[in-house]
Design an enzyme around this catalytic site. Structure first.
Site, PDB file in Angstrom:
ATOM      1  N   ARG A 104      -4.112  -2.506   9.381  1.00  0.00           N
ATOM      2  CA  ARG A 104      -5.018  -1.408   9.001  1.00  0.00           C
ATOM      3  C   ARG A 104      -5.515  -1.571   7.570  1.00  0.00           C
ATOM      4  O   ARG A 104      -6.596  -1.120   7.228  1.00  0.00           O
ATOM      5  CB  ARG A 104      -4.291  -0.047   9.086  1.00  0.00           C
ATOM      6  CG  ARG A 104      -3.841   0.362  10.457  1.00  0.00           C
ATOM      7  CD  ARG A 104      -3.118   1.719  10.400  1.00  0.00           C
ATOM      8  NE  ARG A 104      -1.829   1.655   9.712  1.00  0.00           N
ATOM      9  CZ  ARG A 104      -0.685   1.329  10.300  1.00  0.00           C
ATOM     10  NH1 ARG A 104      -0.658   1.054  11.592  1.00  0.00           N
ATOM     11  NH2 ARG A 104       0.456   1.277   9.619  1.00  0.00           N
ATOM     12  N   ARG A 145      16.783  17.329   2.548  1.00  0.00           N
ATOM     13  CA  ARG A 145      15.406  17.113   2.069  1.00  0.00           C
ATOM     14  C   ARG A 145      14.895  18.413   1.477  1.00  0.00           C
ATOM     15  O   ARG A 145      15.057  19.482   2.091  1.00  0.00           O
ATOM     16  CB  ARG A 145      14.524  16.679   3.256  1.00  0.00           C
ATOM     17  CG  ARG A 145      13.136  16.251   2.871  1.00  0.00           C
ATOM     18  CD  ARG A 145      13.089  14.931   2.164  1.00  0.00           C
ATOM     19  NE  ARG A 145      13.345  13.797   3.046  1.00  0.00           N
ATOM     20  CZ  ARG A 145      13.561  12.559   2.602  1.00  0.00           C
ATOM     21  NH1 ARG A 145      13.567  12.294   1.307  1.00  0.00           N
ATOM     22  NH2 ARG A 145      13.799  11.587   3.453  1.00  0.00           N
ATOM     23  N   HIS A 153      15.317  12.430  -6.729  1.00  0.00           N
ATOM     24  CA  HIS A 153      16.416  13.019  -5.966  1.00  0.00           C
ATOM     25  C   HIS A 153      17.412  13.626  -6.963  1.00  0.00           C
ATOM     26  O   HIS A 153      17.652  13.062  -8.030  1.00  0.00           O
ATOM     27  CB  HIS A 153      17.161  11.955  -5.162  1.00  0.00           C
ATOM     28  CG  HIS A 153      16.363  11.348  -4.050  1.00  0.00           C
ATOM     29  ND1 HIS A 153      15.166  11.847  -3.606  1.00  0.00           N
ATOM     30  CD2 HIS A 153      16.623  10.255  -3.271  1.00  0.00           C
ATOM     31  CE1 HIS A 153      14.721  11.094  -2.605  1.00  0.00           C
ATOM     32  NE2 HIS A 153      15.579  10.123  -2.386  1.00  0.00           N
ATOM     33  N   GLY A 203      10.667   9.969  -0.650  1.00  0.00           N
ATOM     34  CA  GLY A 203      11.562   9.043   0.046  1.00  0.00           C
ATOM     35  C   GLY A 203      11.093   8.740   1.456  1.00  0.00           C
ATOM     36  O   GLY A 203      11.487   7.736   2.049  1.00  0.00           O
ATOM     37  N   CYS A 241      18.161   4.818  -1.885  1.00  0.00           N
ATOM     38  CA  CYS A 241      17.851   5.509  -3.142  1.00  0.00           C
ATOM     39  C   CYS A 241      18.951   6.466  -3.607  1.00  0.00           C
ATOM     40  O   CYS A 241      19.314   6.488  -4.786  1.00  0.00           O
ATOM     41  CB  CYS A 241      16.523   6.255  -3.008  1.00  0.00           C
ATOM     42  SG  CYS A 241      16.316   7.099  -1.434  1.00  0.00           S
ATOM     43  N   THR A 293       0.820  -1.222   0.000  1.00  0.00           N
ATOM     44  CA  THR A 293       0.000   0.000   0.000  1.00  0.00           C
ATOM     45  C   THR A 293       0.850   1.267   0.000  1.00  0.00           C
ATOM     46  O   THR A 293       0.325   2.366  -0.130  1.00  0.00           O
ATOM     47  CB  THR A 293      -0.908   0.039   1.246  1.00  0.00           C
ATOM     48  OG1 THR A 293      -0.056  -0.155   2.393  1.00  0.00           O
ATOM     49  CG2 THR A 293      -1.967  -1.038   1.212  1.00  0.00           C
ATOM     50  N   GLY A 294       2.156   1.133   0.208  1.00  0.00           N
ATOM     51  CA  GLY A 294       3.019   2.306   0.369  1.00  0.00           C
ATOM     52  C   GLY A 294       3.456   2.912  -0.959  1.00  0.00           C
ATOM     53  O   GLY A 294       3.130   2.410  -2.039  1.00  0.00           O
ATOM     54  N   LYS A 354      25.101   6.050   4.875  1.00  0.00           N
ATOM     55  CA  LYS A 354      24.751   5.038   3.861  1.00  0.00           C
ATOM     56  C   LYS A 354      25.477   5.326   2.549  1.00  0.00           C
ATOM     57  O   LYS A 354      25.933   4.419   1.866  1.00  0.00           O
ATOM     58  CB  LYS A 354      23.236   5.050   3.597  1.00  0.00           C
ATOM     59  CG  LYS A 354      22.406   4.458   4.712  1.00  0.00           C
ATOM     60  CD  LYS A 354      20.925   4.646   4.411  1.00  0.00           C
ATOM     61  CE  LYS A 354      20.108   4.407   5.662  1.00  0.00           C
ATOM     62  NZ  LYS A 354      18.691   4.753   5.466  1.00  0.00           N
ATOM     63  N   ASN A 368      13.451   8.563  -7.441  1.00  0.00           N
ATOM     64  CA  ASN A 368      13.888   7.798  -6.263  1.00  0.00           C
ATOM     65  C   ASN A 368      12.984   6.618  -5.951  1.00  0.00           C
ATOM     66  O   ASN A 368      13.398   5.656  -5.307  1.00  0.00           O
ATOM     67  CB  ASN A 368      13.965   8.717  -5.037  1.00  0.00           C
ATOM     68  CG  ASN A 368      12.680   9.461  -4.769  1.00  0.00           C
ATOM     69  OD1 ASN A 368      12.200  10.231  -5.609  1.00  0.00           O
ATOM     70  ND2 ASN A 368      12.099   9.243  -3.613  1.00  0.00           N
ATOM     71  N   GLN A 371      16.925  15.772  -1.838  1.00  0.00           N
ATOM     72  CA  GLN A 371      16.076  14.581  -1.885  1.00  0.00           C
ATOM     73  C   GLN A 371      14.599  14.919  -1.736  1.00  0.00           C
ATOM     74  O   GLN A 371      14.196  15.684  -0.854  1.00  0.00           O
ATOM     75  CB  GLN A 371      16.512  13.594  -0.786  1.00  0.00           C
ATOM     76  CG  GLN A 371      17.939  13.124  -0.982  1.00  0.00           C
ATOM     77  CD  GLN A 371      18.389  12.078   0.022  1.00  0.00           C
ATOM     78  OE1 GLN A 371      19.525  12.133   0.464  1.00  0.00           O
ATOM     79  NE2 GLN A 371      17.547  11.127   0.375  1.00  0.00           N
TER      80      GLN A 371
HETATM   81  P1  A2P Z   1      -0.244   0.408   5.673  1.00  0.00           P
HETATM   82  O1  A2P Z   1      -0.656   1.190   4.477  1.00  0.00           O
HETATM   83  O2  A2P Z   1      -1.210  -0.671   6.025  1.00  0.00           O
HETATM   84  O3  A2P Z   1       0.144   1.271   6.859  1.00  0.00           O
HETATM   85  P2  A2P Z   1       5.098   4.364   3.069  1.00  0.00           P
HETATM   86  O4  A2P Z   1       6.587   4.211   2.972  1.00  0.00           O
HETATM   87  O5  A2P Z   1       4.504   4.946   1.832  1.00  0.00           O
HETATM   88  O6  A2P Z   1       4.691   5.068   4.319  1.00  0.00           O
HETATM   89  O7  A2P Z   1       4.513   2.872   3.160  1.00  0.00           O
HETATM   90  C1  A2P Z   1       4.838   2.009   4.205  1.00  0.00           C
HETATM   91  C2  A2P Z   1       4.298   0.615   3.912  1.00  0.00           C
HETATM   92  O8  A2P Z   1       4.605  -0.224   5.038  1.00  0.00           O
HETATM   93  C3  A2P Z   1       2.786   0.576   3.764  1.00  0.00           C
HETATM   94  O9  A2P Z   1       2.418  -0.434   2.842  1.00  0.00           O
HETATM   95  C4  A2P Z   1       2.344   0.224   5.163  1.00  0.00           C
HETATM   96  O10 A2P Z   1       1.083  -0.416   5.237  1.00  0.00           O
HETATM   97  C5  A2P Z   1       3.415  -0.756   5.556  1.00  0.00           C
HETATM   98  N1  A2P Z   1       3.479  -0.869   7.012  1.00  0.00           N
HETATM   99  C6  A2P Z   1       3.597   0.125   7.909  1.00  0.00           C
HETATM  100  N2  A2P Z   1       3.557  -0.372   9.173  1.00  0.00           N
HETATM  101  C7  A2P Z   1       3.383  -1.705   9.056  1.00  0.00           C
HETATM  102  C8  A2P Z   1       3.264  -2.783   9.980  1.00  0.00           C
HETATM  103  N3  A2P Z   1       3.311  -2.591  11.285  1.00  0.00           N
HETATM  104  N4  A2P Z   1       3.093  -4.039   9.487  1.00  0.00           N
HETATM  105  C9  A2P Z   1       3.029  -4.258   8.161  1.00  0.00           C
HETATM  106  N5  A2P Z   1       3.155  -3.280   7.237  1.00  0.00           N
HETATM  107  C10 A2P Z   1       3.321  -2.024   7.669  1.00  0.00           C
END
Ligand code: A2P
Length: 342
Positions: A42, A240, A247, A162, A131, A14-15, A218, A320, A158
Site C-alpha cells: 500500500r 490501556r 507508558h 503502542g 515496551c 511508515t508506522g 511478556k 514507549n 499504557q
Molecule cells: P503500511 O503503512 O504500508 O501499512 P503501525 O504499528 O503504526 O500500525 O505500523 C505498522 C507498520 O507495518 C507500517 O509501516 C505498515 O506499513 C507495516 N505493515 C503492515 N502490514 C504490512 C505488510 N503486510 N507488509 C509489510 N509491511 C506491513
C-alpha cells in the site's frame, strides 16, 4: 564507533515506531551509507524524509536485503516471522521490534544498558523487548544489583501509540465524538478507548488459559530473560489508557536486602538512561506527557513498602515509542557498531 558506514533498512518505516526509527537514526548520526525504507505494498512508492532527502518506500514482500548490514524490523510479528529470516539469509543482521523471536533460545533479548554483552551471541536476529518490559527493567536493574529482587508487582498504564498509528487516530477521533455526542466507533480496541481504561492488551487473542494476557506474560518472561534470573517472581496487570504517548507503571519491588528510598534514588539516578524525578513536596514526579519525546526512563514516587520487610514502591514513566521501541533498537545497532559486531 569505528569509521565504517552501514546500509540500514527499516521494515515498517511508515508506522508509528518506524517513523521514530527514521528520525532517531538520523538525529543520533548513526553512520549510514544508505538507508532503505520498506512497508506494505500500500505504501510502495511513497516518499519519506531522511534528513533533507526523500527516500522511496519499497514493498517489503518484494524487497531483497542483499547489501543491507542492519535491518530494523517494526512491521508486526507476522511480517517479522515471514521476512526476517529472508533478511538474515541475504546477509543482514535483524533487530526485531516484534515479539516473534524474543523468547527463542538463540535470540538475544537486549536492553543495551543491562545486557548489551549478550548481543554477540546472536545468529542473525536480535530481539528488542516489549515496551513495558524495557522501562520496567531499566528501573529494576540498579535495585537488583544493590539489594536483590524477590518479587515484583506491576500495573501498567499504557498509551495507545503502542498499538500503532491507527490507534492514535482512533483515540483522537473518539475523544472528539464523545465530547460532541456523536456515536463513537471502535476499530482498533475492543471497546472505545476515549475516557476509558481497558484491562486488555493486545487488542485481539489477548487472553491465555491462565487468565493473563500475552502482554502480561511478556513482563514476566522477558524480565527473567533480560535479567538472566529465572527466579524473579513477577505478577502483573496491563491496562490501556487514553494517553497518546508514554507508558506509566506502578512498580512494587520486594527486595532480598534492605534499601532505603534515598539509596534507591541515588542508584537509579546514576544508572545510564534513568532519571529520577521525585520531590513530592514540590509535586514533582514523572508524567506521561512530559516524558513524551524524551529518551530517559523517569522514576519517581519512590517510597518504602511498609507491608513487607524490605520493599519499595515506584512510578516509572517512559516514551514507549522511543526507549520502549525505536531508541532501544538503535542503541542496539550503536552497540554493535561501537564494538565491531557488525
Ligand atoms: P503500511 O503503512 O504500508 O501499512 P503501525 O504499528 O503504526 O500500525 O505500523 C505498522 C507498520 O507495518 C507500517 O509501516 C505498515 O506499513 C507495516 N505493515 C503492515 N502490514 C504490512 C505488510 N503486510 N507488509 C509489510 N509491511 C506491513
Amino acid at each position: 564507533m569505528n569509521e565504517k558506514k552501514y546500509t540500514v533498512a527499516i521494515a515498517g518505516a511508515t508506522g508509528a515506531v518506524g517513523e521514530k526509527m527514521r528520525e532517531i537514526l538520523f538525529q543520533r548520526n548513526f553512520p549510514v551509507s544508505q538507508v532503505r525504507y520498506m512497508a506494505s505494498s500500500r505504501s510502495m512508492g511513497r516518499k519519506l524524509p531522511w534528513g533533507d532527502e526523500q527516500v522511496e518506500v519499497e514493498d517489503l514482500a518484494q524487497a531483497d536485503f542483499k547489501g543491507v548490514d542492519i535491518a530494523l524490523f517494526s512491521a508486526g510479528g507476522s511480517r517479522s516471522q515471514k521476512y526476517a529470516p529472508r533478511a538474515v539469509a541475504d546477509g543482514a543482521i535483524v533487530i526485531d521490534n516484534s515479539s516473534a523471536f524474543r523468547m527463542d533460545e538463540g535470540v538475544p533479548l537486549i536492553v543495551p544498558e543491562i545486557n548489551g554483552g549478550e548481543i554477540k551471541r546472536h545468529k542473525g536476529i536480535i530481539a528488542n523487548p516489549n515496551c513495558s518490559t524495557i522501562q520496567m527493567v531499566m528501573a529494576l536493574k540498579p535495585i537488583y544489583e544493590y539489594a536483590g529482587i524477590k518479587r515484583v508487582v506491576v500495573t501498567t498504564f499504557q498509551s495507545v501509540s503502542g498499538s500503532g498509528m491507527n490507534a492514535i487516530k482512533e483515540l483522537e477521533l473518539q475523544s472528539k465524538n464523545v465530547l460532541e455526542g456523536t456515536p463513537e466507533k471502535s476499530e482498533v480496541f475492543p471497546y472505545p478507548i476515549a475516557f476509558e481504561c481497558i484491562p486488555q492488551i493486545p487488542n485481539s487473542d489477548a487472553f491465555g488459559e491462565n487468565g493473563y494476557t500475552s502482554e502480561e506474560m511478556k513482563l514476566l518472561n522477558e524480565t527473567r530473560k533480560i535479567m538472566g534470573d529465572d527466579k524473579i517472581a513477577v505478577t502483573m496487570t496491563t491496562v490501556r489508557v487514553p494517553v497518546f504517548i508514554s507508558h506509566c507503571e506502578s512498580v512494587n519491588v520486594e527486595t532480598e536486602k534492605d534499601i532505603t528510598p534515598e539509596k534507591a534514588r541515588e542508584i537509579l539516578d546514576s544508572f545510564p538512561g534513568v532519571k529520577v524525578q521525585d520531590d513530592p513536596s514540590k509535586e514533582i514526579y514523572p508524567l506521561a506527557r512530559k516524558a513524551a519525546g524524551k529518551d530517559e526512563v523517569f522514576v519517581g514516587r519512590i517510597r518504602k513498602d511498609e507491608s513487607v520487610q524490605y520493599g519499595l514502591n515506584m512510578w516509572v514513566v517512559s516514551d514507549n515509542i522511543r526507549k520502549g521501541a525505536a531508541l532501544n533498537a538503535i542503541q542496539i545497532a550503536e552497540y554493535m557498531a561501537t564494538n565491531n559486531l557488525v
